[in-house]
Design an enzyme around this catalytic site. Sequence first.
Site, PDB file in Angstrom:
ATOM      1  N   ASP A 122      62.516  43.510  63.986  1.00 20.07           N
ATOM      2  CA  ASP A 122      61.418  44.231  63.350  1.00 20.07           C
ATOM      3  C   ASP A 122      60.878  43.481  62.135  1.00 20.07           C
ATOM      4  O   ASP A 122      59.662  43.430  61.906  1.00 20.07           O
ATOM      5  CB  ASP A 122      61.874  45.625  62.906  1.00 20.07           C
ATOM      6  N   GLU A 178      57.466  47.544  77.911  1.00 15.68           N
ATOM      7  CA  GLU A 178      58.343  46.399  77.687  1.00 15.68           C
ATOM      8  C   GLU A 178      59.331  46.304  78.843  1.00 15.68           C
ATOM      9  O   GLU A 178      59.901  47.310  79.278  1.00 15.68           O
ATOM     10  CB  GLU A 178      59.124  46.569  76.388  1.00 15.68           C
ATOM     11  N   TYR A 220      60.177  50.188  75.156  1.00 12.07           N
ATOM     12  CA  TYR A 220      59.081  51.048  74.747  1.00 12.07           C
ATOM     13  C   TYR A 220      57.975  51.041  75.805  1.00 12.07           C
ATOM     14  O   TYR A 220      57.806  50.076  76.553  1.00 12.07           O
ATOM     15  CB  TYR A 220      58.509  50.584  73.409  1.00 12.07           C
TER      16      TYR A 220
END
Length: 403
Positions: free
Chosen positions: A67, A373, A357
């Site tokens: 992230d 994904e 996701y």
Amino acid sequence: MSQATTCPKQQGGDGESPPLPASPLVFPRETLFRQASGVTYRIPALLYVPPAATFLAFAEKRSSPRDEDAKYLVLRRGRRHGTSVEWGPVEELSALVLPGRRTMNPCPLYEARSGTVFLFCICVERGKTERRQIWRGCSAVRLCCATSPDGGRSWSPLRDVTDEAVGADLSRWATFAVGPGHGVQLDSGRLVVPAYAYYVHGCLCGVVPLPCNTRQHALVFYSDDGGRSWHKGALVTGGQTGECQVAEIGGSDAHRPLLYCNARAPRGCRAVAFSADRGLRFERSAPCEALGEPPRGCQGSVVSFAAATGDAPTWLLYSHPTNRHRRRDLGIYLNPSPRDGAGWRRPWVLHPGPAGYSDLAVCPGGVFGCLFECGVTSACEEIAFCLFTLDTSTCGEQNPKSS
């Protein structure tokens, strides 16, 4: 040539279920973003713009899957031609940044009255991880949005709406984010952006710094003036609720419309909550045992659509990894009784293998899009897209109701 998936006959509850869509007719998928040396794409968001029959597929461009290595958002625009989509090249939205911050969590929505696309996102100070923000109880996030009057061809500069939308409560939010995935416009015209915040319920002070007592709560940001001003609804109470999406489920003679919230939760299954005032306040969240979570959970997507048959005027469609042990086997779930948590049908697997996701979009004519994904050994290998329609055969029955 399209390829249809199949599913075995499922055992239902008492009596016969009415004929309902069973397995989707899935059309050939296409990879829109692919991992390469030093580049990873994550966090898909999908929007369908009806007047132009155009899909907008967003993602984060990162230098690694982490992230904290996000950079900025990317976009591909696709023109729909029936059951196929012609995609344009990758467009890097590198201008949609704030100095010294990474742009994350794309959350687009379409304002039909003005024909404006809104793209919400968060801009996070570089070097500030979510864990560090939660530990210290100090947010490093700004809430921002850009607009496009021409279906995603051009974008306004980012507008920081943190102060007007969050206000003084920012001091009690350790961190927060929107979506990820799409927002919605309700029948009333209200624009709704799903979000979640880590609320600081208390801090442990002393000579040695100790972590703050924070808990996740879903909520929504909303606008009743076409996006000129933004406000926040109340935090969802009950168990912890994180990344979420919302959908409006239509009313009937006996029921008024409700806003349905489906949220990531830490206890092995999703959490759901309903709002009778279009997101200002939600009832306490409740676990949905029919929708399982892998360890640590995963984001999921939900949309509502007009039903051709059945008692409810709208049904729900939901995408999420179906495996409860790891992120794999992306599935599509259908619920023809949106107010009933036990009404979810057993899922159809859209992608067998690692998956993460996803985001759903509803198109005219009973066609749906899914951006997700996936990969062979890792869910971070690519972000793929496919169209599907709901088959009218009846190879699935309703999940038994809990007694």
